[in-house]
Each structure stands twice: as C-alpha cells, then as structure tokens.
Motif scaffolding. Structure first.
Motif, short mmCIF file in Angstrom:
data_model
loop_
_atom_site.label_atom_id
_atom_site.label_comp_id
_atom_site.label_asym_id
_atom_site.label_seq_id
_atom_site.Cartn_x
_atom_site.Cartn_y
_atom_site.Cartn_z
N GLN A 65 -7.13 3.34 -2.51
CA GLN A 65 -7.74 2.98 -1.23
C GLN A 65 -6.77 2.21 -0.37
O GLN A 65 -5.88 1.52 -0.89
N ALA A 66 -6.95 2.30 0.94
CA ALA A 66 -6.14 1.50 1.86
C ALA A 66 -6.37 0.03 1.52
O ALA A 66 -7.52 -0.41 1.42
N PRO A 67 -5.30 -0.73 1.31
CA PRO A 67 -5.47 -2.11 0.85
C PRO A 67 -5.99 -3.06 1.92
O PRO A 67 -6.62 -4.06 1.59
N SER A 68 -5.73 -2.75 3.19
CA SER A 68 -6.16 -3.66 4.25
C SER A 68 -5.99 -2.98 5.60
O SER A 68 -5.46 -1.88 5.70
N LEU A 69 -6.44 -3.64 6.63
CA LEU A 69 -6.22 -3.17 8.00
C LEU A 69 -4.93 -3.80 8.50
O LEU A 69 -4.57 -4.89 8.07
N PRO A 70 -4.19 -3.20 9.38
CA PRO A 70 -4.46 -1.90 9.98
C PRO A 70 -4.17 -0.76 9.00
O PRO A 70 -3.34 -0.90 8.11
N LEU A 71 -4.87 0.34 9.20
CA LEU A 71 -4.65 1.53 8.38
C LEU A 71 -3.28 2.13 8.70
O LEU A 71 -2.75 1.94 9.79
N THR A 72 -2.75 2.88 7.74
CA THR A 72 -1.47 3.55 7.94
C THR A 72 -1.67 5.06 7.91
O THR A 72 -2.74 5.55 7.57
N ASN A 73 -0.61 5.81 8.22
CA ASN A 73 -0.68 7.26 8.23
C ASN A 73 -0.31 7.89 6.90
O ASN A 73 -0.25 9.11 6.78
N ALA A 74 -0.03 7.08 5.88
CA ALA A 74 0.26 7.59 4.54
C ALA A 74 -0.24 6.57 3.52
O ALA A 74 -0.24 5.37 3.79
N LEU A 75 -0.67 7.05 2.39
CA LEU A 75 -1.17 6.18 1.33
C LEU A 75 -0.62 6.64 0.00
O LEU A 75 -0.91 7.76 -0.41
N PRO A 76 0.20 5.89 -0.73
CA PRO A 76 0.77 4.63 -0.27
C PRO A 76 1.70 4.88 0.91
O PRO A 76 2.09 6.01 1.18
N ASN A 77 2.05 3.82 1.60
CA ASN A 77 2.82 3.94 2.84
C ASN A 77 4.30 4.19 2.54
O ASN A 77 5.14 3.35 2.80
N ASN A 78 4.59 5.36 1.96
CA ASN A 78 5.98 5.74 1.69
C ASN A 78 6.09 7.27 1.66
O ASN A 78 5.09 7.97 1.84
N SER A 79 7.26 7.79 1.43
CA SER A 79 7.48 9.24 1.50
C SER A 79 6.77 10.01 0.40
O SER A 79 6.60 11.22 0.50
N ALA A 80 6.33 9.33 -0.68
CA ALA A 80 5.60 10.01 -1.75
C ALA A 80 4.09 9.97 -1.50
O ALA A 80 3.32 10.47 -2.30
N GLY A 81 3.68 9.39 -0.41
CA GLY A 81 2.27 9.21 -0.14
C GLY A 81 1.58 10.45 0.39
O GLY A 81 2.20 11.46 0.70
N THR A 82 0.26 10.34 0.48
CA THR A 82 -0.58 11.38 1.05
C THR A 82 -0.74 11.12 2.53
O THR A 82 -1.02 9.99 2.94
N SER A 83 -0.58 12.15 3.35
CA SER A 83 -0.80 12.03 4.79
C SER A 83 -1.58 13.25 5.28
O SER A 83 -1.58 14.30 4.65
N VAL A 84 -2.26 13.07 6.41
CA VAL A 84 -3.08 14.13 6.99
C VAL A 84 -2.62 14.37 8.42
O VAL A 84 -2.47 13.41 9.19
N GLN A 85 -2.40 15.64 8.76
CA GLN A 85 -2.00 16.01 10.10
C GLN A 85 -3.04 16.94 10.70
O GLN A 85 -3.53 17.85 10.03
N ILE A 86 -3.35 16.69 11.97
CA ILE A 86 -4.24 17.58 12.71
C ILE A 86 -3.42 18.16 13.86
O ILE A 86 -2.83 17.42 14.64
N THR A 87 -3.36 19.48 13.92
CA THR A 87 -2.56 20.16 14.93
C THR A 87 -3.49 20.80 15.96
O THR A 87 -4.42 21.51 15.60
N SER A 88 -3.21 20.52 17.23
CA SER A 88 -4.00 21.08 18.32
C SER A 88 -3.07 21.38 19.48
O SER A 88 -2.31 20.49 19.91
#
Length: 156
Positions: A65-88
């Motif tokens: 889980q995100a450890p605190s606010l503000p939220l980041t765009n990757a979890l954990p906040n590094n290159s091995a983390g999970t990120s979500v992209q929305i393309t429009s």
C-alpha cells in the motif's frame, strides 16, 4: 524503519523482474468490486475516481500500500515498481497508485484525462501489459459499501 523500507525495496526489485509479463483483464470503479469489466468491452470510469485493475503479474505477491500522502505514480517509488498509464488522444497520463499486488492494482484516474475513449496499461519493472479500453466520463456514481458489492450499508 528506514532500513526495513530499504530492505523491502531491495527484495521487490529482485522479485518483480522474475515475474512474467504483466497482463490485465478487468477494470472497474474502485467503489464496486462486483463484476469487473473484462477484456473486449469498455469500462466507464470518471475523472479523478479510484479504479481497480485486475490481472496477473501486476506487482508483488503480498499487498503493498502507499505508505503516505502525497501519492506517487509508482509503488514502490522506483523503476521496479508498479505504475498505471491511461492513454487518451495520443497523450499518456500517469495515475497515482494506492496499492499493488500480483493480481490487483488500485489507482486514481488523473482529473485532466479528457472525456471519451481511452486505454489503460500497467507497467511493472519496465514490462508493459497490453491495453484495456476505457471510457472516461466527467462523473460516474459509485459508493463504498460495507460488503464491497455496491449495495447495503455505506462505508462513510
């Protein structure tokens, strides 16, 4: 505590690349966990809403889980983390990540994603899933409930 966080990030950076290619098969409004929209159809989600994305190899085996606010765009906040992209419209918008596990990711749709057709992808350790279609709306009613099914007593 800092040492534990560093150790957890190191373990994840080793474990996540071992996993296979991420794949997503469902997305829905995060306030209703019943009946995820499956591949081949388009979920309607609102700008600024919480979404749940379902699939395989989306993150660590145990929920992170995100450890605190503000939220980041990757979890954990590094290159091995999970990120979500929305393309429009050819523009990629990075969602804020609430939680990630091997089969589910919770994210916040950016409020500046234009209304209309879009697509969502999940990236884990540089590996990108195939996309799943979305329709972005200005508003979409959803309510968090005690049973997580969208009906019954509200969670307020």
């Amino acid at each position: 505590m800092r040492r534990v966080t560093q150790l957890a990030c190191m373990v994840l950076s080793v474990a996540i690349p071992i996993m296979g290619q991420p794949s997503i098969y469902g997305v829905q409004n995060g306030s209703n966990s019943a009946g995820a929209v499956l591949t081949g159809s388009s979920a309607t989600v609102a700008q600024g809403s919480i979404i749940s994305i379902y699939g395989d190899n989306l993150g660590p085996q145990t929920l992170l889980q995100a450890p605190s606010l503000p939220l980041t765009n990757a979890l954990p906040n590094n290159s091995a983390g999970t990120s979500v992209q929305i393309t429009s419209g050819g523009t990629v918008y990075n969602a804020w990540i609430l939680y990630a596990s091997s089969n589910q990711v919770g994210a916040v749709v950016p409020s500046n994603v234009p209304l209309g057709a879009a697509a969502v992808t999940v990236t884990v350790s540089g590996q990108v899933s195939s996309s799943l279609p979305l329709t972005i709306a200005g508003a979409r009613f959803g309510i968090f409930t005690k049973n997580s099914q969208g009906y019954g007593p509200a969670s307020i």
